[in-house]
Design a protein around this motif. Structure first.
Motif, PDB file in Angstrom:
ATOM      1  N   GLU A 145     -66.777 -70.262  17.611  1.00 34.45           N
ATOM      2  CA  GLU A 145     -65.714 -70.407  16.803  1.00 34.45           C
ATOM      3  C   GLU A 145     -66.152 -70.932  15.114  1.00 34.45           C
ATOM      4  N   ASP A 146     -67.284 -71.431  15.170  1.00 31.76           N
ATOM      5  CA  ASP A 146     -68.151 -71.452  13.638  1.00 31.76           C
ATOM      6  C   ASP A 146     -68.858 -70.279  12.950  1.00 31.76           C
ATOM      7  N   HIS A 147     -68.688 -69.513  13.739  1.00 28.14           N
ATOM      8  CA  HIS A 147     -69.502 -68.112  13.121  1.00 28.14           C
ATOM      9  C   HIS A 147     -68.567 -66.672  13.604  1.00 28.14           C
ATOM     10  N   PRO A 148     -67.498 -66.659  13.124  1.00 26.95           N
ATOM     11  CA  PRO A 148     -66.674 -65.544  13.287  1.00 26.95           C
ATOM     12  C   PRO A 148     -67.299 -64.149  13.100  1.00 26.95           C
ATOM     13  N   GLN A 149     -68.055 -64.273  12.187  1.00 21.60           N
ATOM     14  CA  GLN A 149     -68.723 -62.629  12.018  1.00 21.60           C
ATOM     15  C   GLN A 149     -69.800 -62.477  12.704  1.00 21.60           C
ATOM     16  N   LEU A 150     -70.373 -63.277  13.554  1.00 22.52           N
ATOM     17  CA  LEU A 150     -71.318 -62.985  14.769  1.00 22.52           C
ATOM     18  C   LEU A 150     -70.459 -62.500  15.865  1.00 22.52           C
ATOM     19  N   LEU A 151     -70.356 -61.228  15.874  1.00 26.01           N
ATOM     20  CA  LEU A 151     -69.645 -60.455  16.940  1.00 26.01           C
ATOM     21  C   LEU A 151     -70.101 -60.510  18.124  1.00 26.01           C
ATOM     22  N   VAL A 152     -71.400 -60.310  18.229  1.00 22.27           N
ATOM     23  CA  VAL A 152     -72.250 -60.529  19.555  1.00 22.27           C
ATOM     24  C   VAL A 152     -73.446 -61.128  19.361  1.00 22.27           C
ATOM     25  N   GLY A 153     -73.429 -62.172  20.173  1.00 26.18           N
ATOM     26  CA  GLY A 153     -74.577 -63.311  20.137  1.00 26.18           C
ATOM     27  C   GLY A 153     -74.970 -63.918  21.324  1.00 26.18           C
ATOM     28  N   LEU A 154     -75.320 -65.067  21.302  1.00 28.67           N
ATOM     29  CA  LEU A 154     -75.972 -65.877  22.469  1.00 28.67           C
ATOM     30  C   LEU A 154     -74.876 -65.862  23.367  1.00 28.67           C
ATOM     31  N   SER A 155     -73.566 -66.079  23.168  1.00 28.87           N
ATOM     32  CA  SER A 155     -72.546 -66.367  23.988  1.00 28.87           C
ATOM     33  C   SER A 155     -72.287 -65.279  25.067  1.00 28.87           C
ATOM     34  N   ILE A 156     -72.644 -63.965  24.532  1.00 30.39           N
ATOM     35  CA  ILE A 156     -72.350 -62.801  25.132  1.00 30.39           C
ATOM     36  C   ILE A 156     -73.549 -62.182  26.182  1.00 30.39           C
ATOM     37  N   SER A 157     -75.002 -62.804  25.268  1.00 28.88           N
ATOM     38  CA  SER A 157     -76.131 -62.231  25.895  1.00 28.88           C
ATOM     39  C   SER A 157     -76.133 -60.778  26.047  1.00 28.88           C
ATOM     40  N   ASP A 158     -75.963 -60.219  25.072  1.00 31.71           N
ATOM     41  CA  ASP A 158     -76.021 -58.661  25.087  1.00 31.71           C
ATOM     42  C   ASP A 158     -77.198 -58.152  24.805  1.00 31.71           C
ATOM     43  N   ASP A 159     -77.419 -56.978  24.442  1.00 30.55           N
ATOM     44  CA  ASP A 159     -78.667 -56.226  24.341  1.00 30.55           C
ATOM     45  C   ASP A 159     -79.136 -56.744  22.671  1.00 30.55           C
ATOM     46  N   ALA A 160     -78.358 -56.890  21.813  1.00 28.75           N
ATOM     47  CA  ALA A 160     -78.615 -57.197  20.516  1.00 28.75           C
ATOM     48  C   ALA A 160     -77.722 -57.661  19.772  1.00 28.75           C
ATOM     49  N   ALA A 161     -77.962 -58.643  18.706  1.00 33.31           N
ATOM     50  CA  ALA A 161     -77.047 -59.488  17.897  1.00 33.31           C
ATOM     51  C   ALA A 161     -76.374 -58.367  17.159  1.00 33.31           C
TER      52      ALA A 161
END
Length: 329
Positions: free
Chosen positions: A20-36
């Motif tokens: 919620e503090d980083h809305p521009q980070l569409l994919v990050g640690l919370s999703i644990s996807d292939d890349a940020a």
């Protein structure tokens, strides 16, 4: 680092950077996807990833090319294009310059093939050679692929055969047949760029690439993030020549046991599936193909587009309601 340890060390970082503090980070640690993925504006998002590892083949040029293809694969798994790469190098101080040059040339030529550019990098002294890339890609924010969008009734498609992990392990023991090695190197050097373009033409739900956590580990990540169950059909899964033979000889890398420990709680095998085949599905891959969850009405167009392009793909399973992963004959 095994998947269990990785999850443990990432947990504090998720708390430090709440979504919620980083809305521009569409994919990050919370999703644990292939890349940020970080949105710059309404039209452009940056894909950022990196990967590096010790040699998996003997030839320095091939090693550089494989490492580069593997690093760039995460960008393609997110639906983006590679634009910039930086070398990550750890080399022994006594490694001949011509060998280092070949490693870097292999990586650079793969980046050029991808349409990107190498802009520099960083080198440290290391007793064991290590090479890879930090890669930046670009994608439209509304067209980012993740692992979290598979739905029941989707069909699972794979774009490269499995088996490079066990073949390269056998290579280190000087037991691999030359033709098996050659096919594995060719597979690892092949970019997932064309497969990504073909998939984009049809449209899919969830995508990942099959690398260190093996088919079962990366499949479980799709299942977990999407809230579904994945079913793989063993007889439909493609393997490189030699992979089954070496599995029968129990020549697995150490990472196979790491993956089994991490994911066995969520994986169910049908009766009659031999233990060596179970282990093979837990075996890490390097620069593997894309695993795609596609809606049923788009399967035939997707397969047809791959056939027309002369690019192989295999329908290997389906998505169900539930959780975890199952493997049937």
């Amino acid at each position: 680092m095994g998947p269990e340890t990785l999850a443990q060390v990432l947990r504090p970082l998720q708390n430090l950077f709440p979504a919620e503090d980083h809305p521009q980070l569409l994919v990050g640690l919370s999703i644990s996807d292939d890349a940020a993925v970080y949105r710059l504006n309404d039209e452009t998002a940056v894909i950022q990833t990196l990967d590096f590892f010790p040699p998996v083949v003997d030839d320095p040029y091939d090693y550089g090319a494989v490492a580069a293809a593997n690093a760039m694969s995460d960008v393609y798994a997110m639906g983006g294009e590679v634009v910039l790469a930086l070398n990550i190098c750890g080399f022994p101080s006594d490694l001949p310059p011509e060998i280092i040059g070949e490693i870097l040339r292999g990586g650079a030529e793969k980046v050029a093939e991808a349409g990107g550019v190498v802009g520099g990098g960083h080198t440290v002294d290391d007793e064991e050679p290590k090479y890879g890339l930090s890669v930046m890609g670009l994608v439209h924010p509304d067209r980012v692929w993740t692992k979290a969008a598979a739905r029941p009734d989707d069909v699972l498609v794979l774009t490269k055969p499995l088996g490079v992990g066990i073949i390269t392990t056998v290579l280190k023991a000087d037991l691999a047949a030359p033709d098996h090695i050659a096919a594995a190197v060719e597979s690892m050097k092949k970019l997932n760029r064309e497969a990504m373009h073909l998939i984009q033409q049809v449209g899919v739900r969830a995508v990942t690439d099959v690398t260190g956590f093996a088919l079962l580990g990366h499949g479980y990540e799709i299942a977990e993030k999407s809230g579904v169950r994945l079913r793989f059909h063993l007889e439909r899964i493609p393997f490189l020549d030699g992979a089954r033979e070496y599995a029968d000889m129990w020549l697995f890398p150490g990472g196979t046991c790491d993956n089994e420990r991490a994911y066995e709680h969520a994986v169910a095998f049908a009766p009659g599936i031999e233990e060596e085949m179970q282990q093979l599905l837990y075996t890490p891959e390097t620069s593997g193909g894309l695993l795609v969850a596609v809606s049923p009405e788009k399967v035939d167009p997707l397969v047809k587009s791959f056939e027309q392009a002369g690019h192989p793909c295999w329908v290997i399973g389906e998505v169900l309601e539930g959780d975890g992963v199952e493997v049937v004959k």
